[in-house]
Motif scaffolding. Structure first.
Motif, PDB file in Angstrom:
ATOM      1  N   ILE A 216      36.667  31.083  36.119  1.00 37.55           N
ATOM      2  CA  ILE A 216      37.196  31.710  34.907  1.00 37.55           C
ATOM      3  C   ILE A 216      36.704  33.147  34.763  1.00 37.55           C
ATOM      4  O   ILE A 216      37.398  34.003  34.206  1.00 37.55           O
ATOM      5  CB  ILE A 216      36.833  30.879  33.644  1.00 37.55           C
ATOM      6  CG1 ILE A 216      37.676  31.362  32.455  1.00 37.55           C
ATOM      7  CG2 ILE A 216      35.343  30.966  33.337  1.00 37.55           C
ATOM      8  CD1 ILE A 216      37.592  30.467  31.246  1.00 37.55           C
ATOM      9  N   VAL A 217      35.513  33.431  35.297  1.00 33.52           N
ATOM     10  CA  VAL A 217      34.996  34.803  35.235  1.00 33.52           C
ATOM     11  C   VAL A 217      35.791  35.710  36.167  1.00 33.52           C
ATOM     12  O   VAL A 217      36.148  36.841  35.808  1.00 33.52           O
ATOM     13  CB  VAL A 217      33.495  34.837  35.589  1.00 33.52           C
ATOM     14  CG1 VAL A 217      32.995  36.274  35.712  1.00 33.52           C
ATOM     15  CG2 VAL A 217      32.690  34.091  34.533  1.00 33.52           C
ATOM     16  N   ARG A 218      36.094  35.227  37.352  1.00 37.40           N
ATOM     17  CA  ARG A 218      36.906  36.011  38.289  1.00 37.40           C
ATOM     18  C   ARG A 218      38.307  36.230  37.711  1.00 37.40           C
ATOM     19  O   ARG A 218      38.899  37.303  37.870  1.00 37.40           O
ATOM     20  CB  ARG A 218      36.984  35.309  39.651  1.00 37.40           C
ATOM     21  CG  ARG A 218      35.612  35.033  40.278  1.00 37.40           C
ATOM     22  CD  ARG A 218      35.760  34.457  41.677  1.00 37.40           C
ATOM     23  NE  ARG A 218      34.559  33.796  42.154  1.00 37.40           N
ATOM     24  CZ  ARG A 218      33.544  34.399  42.754  1.00 37.40           C
ATOM     25  NH1 ARG A 218      33.568  35.702  42.931  1.00 37.40           N
ATOM     26  NH2 ARG A 218      32.488  33.706  43.180  1.00 37.40           N
ATOM     27  N   LEU A 219      38.846  35.232  37.037  1.00 41.68           N
ATOM     28  CA  LEU A 219      40.157  35.367  36.409  1.00 41.68           C
ATOM     29  C   LEU A 219      40.095  36.323  35.218  1.00 41.68           C
ATOM     30  O   LEU A 219      41.029  37.105  34.987  1.00 41.68           O
ATOM     31  CB  LEU A 219      40.676  33.993  35.961  1.00 41.68           C
ATOM     32  CG  LEU A 219      41.067  33.035  37.083  1.00 41.68           C
ATOM     33  CD1 LEU A 219      41.378  31.654  36.516  1.00 41.68           C
ATOM     34  CD2 LEU A 219      42.278  33.571  37.848  1.00 41.68           C
ATOM     35  N   TYR A 220      38.997  36.288  34.473  1.00 42.34           N
ATOM     36  CA  TYR A 220      38.842  37.193  33.336  1.00 42.34           C
ATOM     37  C   TYR A 220      38.848  38.650  33.796  1.00 42.34           C
ATOM     38  O   TYR A 220      39.431  39.516  33.138  1.00 42.34           O
ATOM     39  CB  TYR A 220      37.541  36.882  32.596  1.00 42.34           C
ATOM     40  CG  TYR A 220      37.232  37.861  31.488  1.00 42.34           C
ATOM     41  CD1 TYR A 220      37.945  37.846  30.293  1.00 42.34           C
ATOM     42  CD2 TYR A 220      36.228  38.812  31.639  1.00 42.34           C
ATOM     43  CE1 TYR A 220      37.664  38.747  29.279  1.00 42.34           C
ATOM     44  CE2 TYR A 220      35.938  39.725  30.627  1.00 42.34           C
ATOM     45  CZ  TYR A 220      36.661  39.685  29.451  1.00 42.34           C
ATOM     46  OH  TYR A 220      36.389  40.590  28.448  1.00 42.34           O
ATOM     47  N   ASN A 221      38.205  38.919  34.924  1.00 44.73           N
ATOM     48  CA  ASN A 221      38.191  40.293  35.439  1.00 44.73           C
ATOM     49  C   ASN A 221      39.592  40.766  35.819  1.00 44.73           C
ATOM     50  O   ASN A 221      39.865  41.971  35.811  1.00 44.73           O
ATOM     51  CB  ASN A 221      37.256  40.400  36.641  1.00 44.73           C
ATOM     52  CG  ASN A 221      35.797  40.396  36.232  1.00 44.73           C
ATOM     53  OD1 ASN A 221      35.435  40.843  35.158  1.00 44.73           O
ATOM     54  ND2 ASN A 221      34.939  39.864  37.092  1.00 44.73           N
ATOM     55  N   ALA A 222      40.486  39.821  36.162  1.00 47.08           N
ATOM     56  CA  ALA A 222      41.862  40.170  36.510  1.00 47.08           C
ATOM     57  C   ALA A 222      42.765  40.211  35.280  1.00 47.08           C
ATOM     58  O   ALA A 222      43.665  41.051  35.189  1.00 47.08           O
ATOM     59  CB  ALA A 222      42.412  39.176  37.524  1.00 47.08           C
ATOM     60  N   TYR A 223      42.533  39.303  34.317  1.00 44.89           N
ATOM     61  CA  TYR A 223      43.374  39.201  33.120  1.00 44.89           C
ATOM     62  C   TYR A 223      42.505  39.217  31.860  1.00 44.89           C
ATOM     63  O   TYR A 223      42.438  38.226  31.122  1.00 44.89           O
ATOM     64  CB  TYR A 223      44.176  37.897  33.124  1.00 44.89           C
ATOM     65  CG  TYR A 223      44.933  37.577  34.379  1.00 44.89           C
ATOM     66  CD1 TYR A 223      46.201  38.093  34.604  1.00 44.89           C
ATOM     67  CD2 TYR A 223      44.395  36.723  35.330  1.00 44.89           C
ATOM     68  CE1 TYR A 223      46.913  37.775  35.754  1.00 44.89           C
ATOM     69  CE2 TYR A 223      45.095  36.398  36.481  1.00 44.89           C
ATOM     70  CZ  TYR A 223      46.353  36.920  36.686  1.00 44.89           C
ATOM     71  OH  TYR A 223      47.047  36.605  37.821  1.00 44.89           O
ATOM     72  N   PRO A 224      41.790  40.300  31.575  1.00 48.63           N
ATOM     73  CA  PRO A 224      40.867  40.286  30.426  1.00 48.63           C
ATOM     74  C   PRO A 224      41.554  40.027  29.090  1.00 48.63           C
ATOM     75  O   PRO A 224      41.004  39.337  28.229  1.00 48.63           O
ATOM     76  CB  PRO A 224      40.236  41.682  30.470  1.00 48.63           C
ATOM     77  CG  PRO A 224      41.179  42.516  31.282  1.00 48.63           C
ATOM     78  CD  PRO A 224      41.789  41.588  32.276  1.00 48.63           C
ATOM     79  N   GLY A 225      42.760  40.568  28.912  1.00 46.89           N
ATOM     80  CA  GLY A 225      43.456  40.370  27.639  1.00 46.89           C
ATOM     81  C   GLY A 225      43.837  38.932  27.396  1.00 46.89           C
ATOM     82  O   GLY A 225      43.765  38.442  26.264  1.00 46.89           O
ATOM     83  N   LEU A 226      44.241  38.237  28.446  1.00 45.29           N
ATOM     84  CA  LEU A 226      44.678  36.846  28.317  1.00 45.29           C
ATOM     85  C   LEU A 226      43.499  35.881  28.314  1.00 45.29           C
ATOM     86  O   LEU A 226      43.333  35.072  27.395  1.00 45.29           O
ATOM     87  CB  LEU A 226      45.633  36.506  29.463  1.00 45.29           C
ATOM     88  CG  LEU A 226      46.152  35.064  29.521  1.00 45.29           C
ATOM     89  CD1 LEU A 226      46.967  34.750  28.273  1.00 45.29           C
ATOM     90  CD2 LEU A 226      47.006  34.856  30.774  1.00 45.29           C
ATOM     91  N   ILE A 227      42.651  35.957  29.350  1.00 45.69           N
ATOM     92  CA  ILE A 227      41.532  35.014  29.465  1.00 45.69           C
ATOM     93  C   ILE A 227      40.506  35.259  28.354  1.00 45.69           C
ATOM     94  O   ILE A 227      39.778  34.348  27.954  1.00 45.69           O
ATOM     95  CB  ILE A 227      40.859  35.129  30.848  1.00 45.69           C
ATOM     96  CG1 ILE A 227      41.890  34.899  31.966  1.00 45.69           C
ATOM     97  CG2 ILE A 227      39.720  34.136  30.992  1.00 45.69           C
ATOM     98  CD1 ILE A 227      42.537  33.541  31.949  1.00 45.69           C
ATOM     99  N   GLY A 228      40.471  36.486  27.844  1.00 46.57           N
ATOM    100  CA  GLY A 228      39.535  36.797  26.759  1.00 46.57           C
ATOM    101  C   GLY A 228      39.789  35.993  25.497  1.00 46.57           C
ATOM    102  O   GLY A 228      38.909  35.892  24.627  1.00 46.57           O
ATOM    103  N   LEU A 229      40.969  35.422  25.378  1.00 50.12           N
ATOM    104  CA  LEU A 229      41.285  34.586  24.211  1.00 50.12           C
ATOM    105  C   LEU A 229      40.660  33.199  24.319  1.00 50.12           C
ATOM    106  O   LEU A 229      40.609  32.459  23.333  1.00 50.12           O
ATOM    107  CB  LEU A 229      42.805  34.452  24.064  1.00 50.12           C
ATOM    108  CG  LEU A 229      43.588  35.763  23.875  1.00 50.12           C
ATOM    109  CD1 LEU A 229      45.083  35.487  23.907  1.00 50.12           C
ATOM    110  CD2 LEU A 229      43.180  36.427  22.567  1.00 50.12           C
ATOM    111  N   LEU A 230      40.217  32.853  25.530  1.00 49.49           N
ATOM    112  CA  LEU A 230      39.684  31.512  25.771  1.00 49.49           C
ATOM    113  C   LEU A 230      38.157  31.514  25.721  1.00 49.49           C
ATOM    114  O   LEU A 230      37.527  32.529  26.015  1.00 49.49           O
ATOM    115  CB  LEU A 230      40.143  31.005  27.144  1.00 49.49           C
ATOM    116  CG  LEU A 230      41.657  30.983  27.399  1.00 49.49           C
ATOM    117  CD1 LEU A 230      41.923  30.605  28.852  1.00 49.49           C
ATOM    118  CD2 LEU A 230      42.350  30.011  26.446  1.00 49.49           C
TER     119      LEU A 230
END
Length: 492
Positions: A216-230
């Protein structure tokens, strides 16, 4: 108000995905001669093809198809992967300046452009020069730091002896011993092994290392706006960093009040003295933000990788008792009962080979810290635009069949010639190479040799009864051993 038409919604989604695919295809092919790689899907890129827990494994497999220079995409972020010593050397040494930047990682926004590990450009150059010169001033490579390591080794042995040969987890003890060495350079002090402040700092570093490896951290670095909601690890990491930085700021605030520029005691004093020089760079680079991050960088990096390597070392000695016995025989022959000294290393080729093989087999930093291109680069016939994330896969180099006879076995002979003399291996690059190689490499090598030889001089390490020694690494940003216990049997 009109009710939403399910058909219209479905058509809208199809159109959006189609446009995204077209844009993605055009964007991927925008640069002629960009390194080849697996075809990315719209929006997600190659996420579906990459093991987000251990991406280096996927990269090594992809290199078999696309070569030692290839491209992948994590979401919208384009990356170039480098595999193999010759390729990594070509980029990080022969083209060092062009591959010297660091990419931005949203999860580390609190780190910003400060410090030495994640900064770029002139700020990084100034901080690296200061760090290397100051580490040397306060003992790196000298007898003064050797004495501090010996002091910590003695404390470590007392703790090991206190268990009377019964099983215990050595992680906290080894981590604290190594942490105290870097703390002596940063703060001119050491912590007791039960000190709650040090325990808290170590817990923060260990947790962040583990969390940084979560998908999820690697995904957050790619999609901060989206994953940041989780909810998830990407939110806990900044909280941990804030706690550590709070302690660091409190520490140097006290040292600033006591500072005597004519009697500098440690790295923090040296940095504070730089602030008072009145030169243009004093304000531009030697500010509190850089000091906070630099101390955090050195504490974390100086503690985690070396202690993890030592844990691998003791685990492997339990797994291969015949190798442990050969190391102990060499220690007895060269050192006897005297205190191990760094100068002994040149007379101990087998022990030196074993330590190198522990680092190679342990593969602590399989992906290294990502680089980024500082300008447009044409590399090995491919065009790589400025700002592209570049991942040197160190794991590939440490397991390259062209350099290591038995790449997936623990085999100290990788570093010995036919006569039993130590031999270097170019593909052995656990600290990376080039201008962004580990600034504390010399210190880490000193610690590994002195801690390892002292421990094996005084103990034989065995697995607890009925224990199964699993050499599978745990999940995290680094490869560390799974939790386990050891038995330290006193010798002599």
């Amino acid at each position: 108000m009109f009710a939403a038409d399910p058909v219209a919604i479905l058509l809208s989604i199809v159109v959006i995905l189609f446009l995204a695919y077209v844009y993605s295809s055009q964007n991927w092919g925008k640069y002629k001669n960009f390194p080849p790689g697996p075809r990315p899907l719209p929006i997600i890129g190659n996420v579906h093809q990459i093991d987000m827990s251990k991406p280096h494994k996927t990269f090594i497999e992809l290199s078999k198809t696309y070569g030692t220079v290839f491209g992948v995409r994590i979401g919208p972020q384009r990356m170039v992967v480098l595999c193999g010593y010759d390729t990594v050397k070509d980029a990080l040494i022969n083209r060092a300046e062009e591959f010297s930047d660091r990419p931005k990682a949203p999860v580390l926004d609190k780190v910003g452009e400060n410090g030495i590990v994640f900064s770029s450009g002139e700020n990084w150059k100034v901080m690296r020069r200061f760090t290397l010169s100051t580490l040397r001033d306060y003992g790196m490579g000298k007898s003064s730091i050797e004495d501090k390591i010996a002091e910590e080794a003695e404390c470590l042995m007392q703790l090991f002896r206190s268990h009377g040969g019964k099983p215990f987890d050595n992680q906290r003890f080894l981590t604290t011993a190594v942490a105290n060495v870097i703390v002596s350079i940063l703060l001119s002090r050491r912590f007791e092994y039960e000190d709650p402040t040090l325990e808290k700092l170590i817990a923060i570093v260990n947790e962040n290392i583990r969390l940084l490896g979560e998908p999820i951290v690697r995904l957050y670095n790619a999609y901060p706006g989206l994953i940041g909601l989780l909810p998830g690890a990407h939110k806990k990491i900044p909280e941990n960093i804030a706690q550590m930085y709070g302690f660091i700021r409190e520490t140097f605030a006290k040292q600033r009040q006591e500072l005597d520029v004519n009697d500098q005691r440690n790295l923090i004093d040296s940095f504070l003295a730089k602030q008072q020089e009145g030169k243009p760079e004093s304000t531009k680079y030697f500010h509190d933000g850089n000091l906070t991050t630099l101390v955090g960088n050195l504490f974390s990096a100086g503690m985690e990788t070396t202690s993890t390597t030592l844990r691998w070392g003791l685990l492997l000695m339990m797994k291969y008792p015949d190798i442990q016995k050969k190391v102990q025989d060499e220690i007895e022959r060269v050192i006897g009962t005297a205190l191990p000294k760094l100068e002994n290393r040149k007379e101990m080729p087998y022990t030196d080979a074993v330590i190198h093989e522990i680092q190679r087999y342990g593969d602590i930093a399989p992906n290294s810290v990502p680089h980024a291109t500082s300008q447009d680069v044409t590399f090995r016939g491919y065009f790589i635009p400025k700002g592209t994330v570049v991942i040197p896969v160190l794991s590939y180099s440490l397991r390259d069949k062209a350099y290591f006879e038995k790449p997936y076995q623990f085999y100290p002979e990788h570093f010995l010639d036919a006569k039993g003399n130590f031999k270097k291996n170019d593909s052995f690059i656990p600290f990376s190479i080039g201008k962004r190689s580990c600034a504390g490499e010399t210190l880490a090598k000193m610690e590994l040799f002195l801690f390892f030889t002292t421990l094996l001089q005084n103990f034989t390490f065995q697995a607890p009864p009925s224990a199964v020694l699993d050499l599978t690494p745990s999940l995290g940003a680094t490869n560390s051993p799974l939790p386990h216990e050891i038995c330290a049997i006193p010798r002599g």
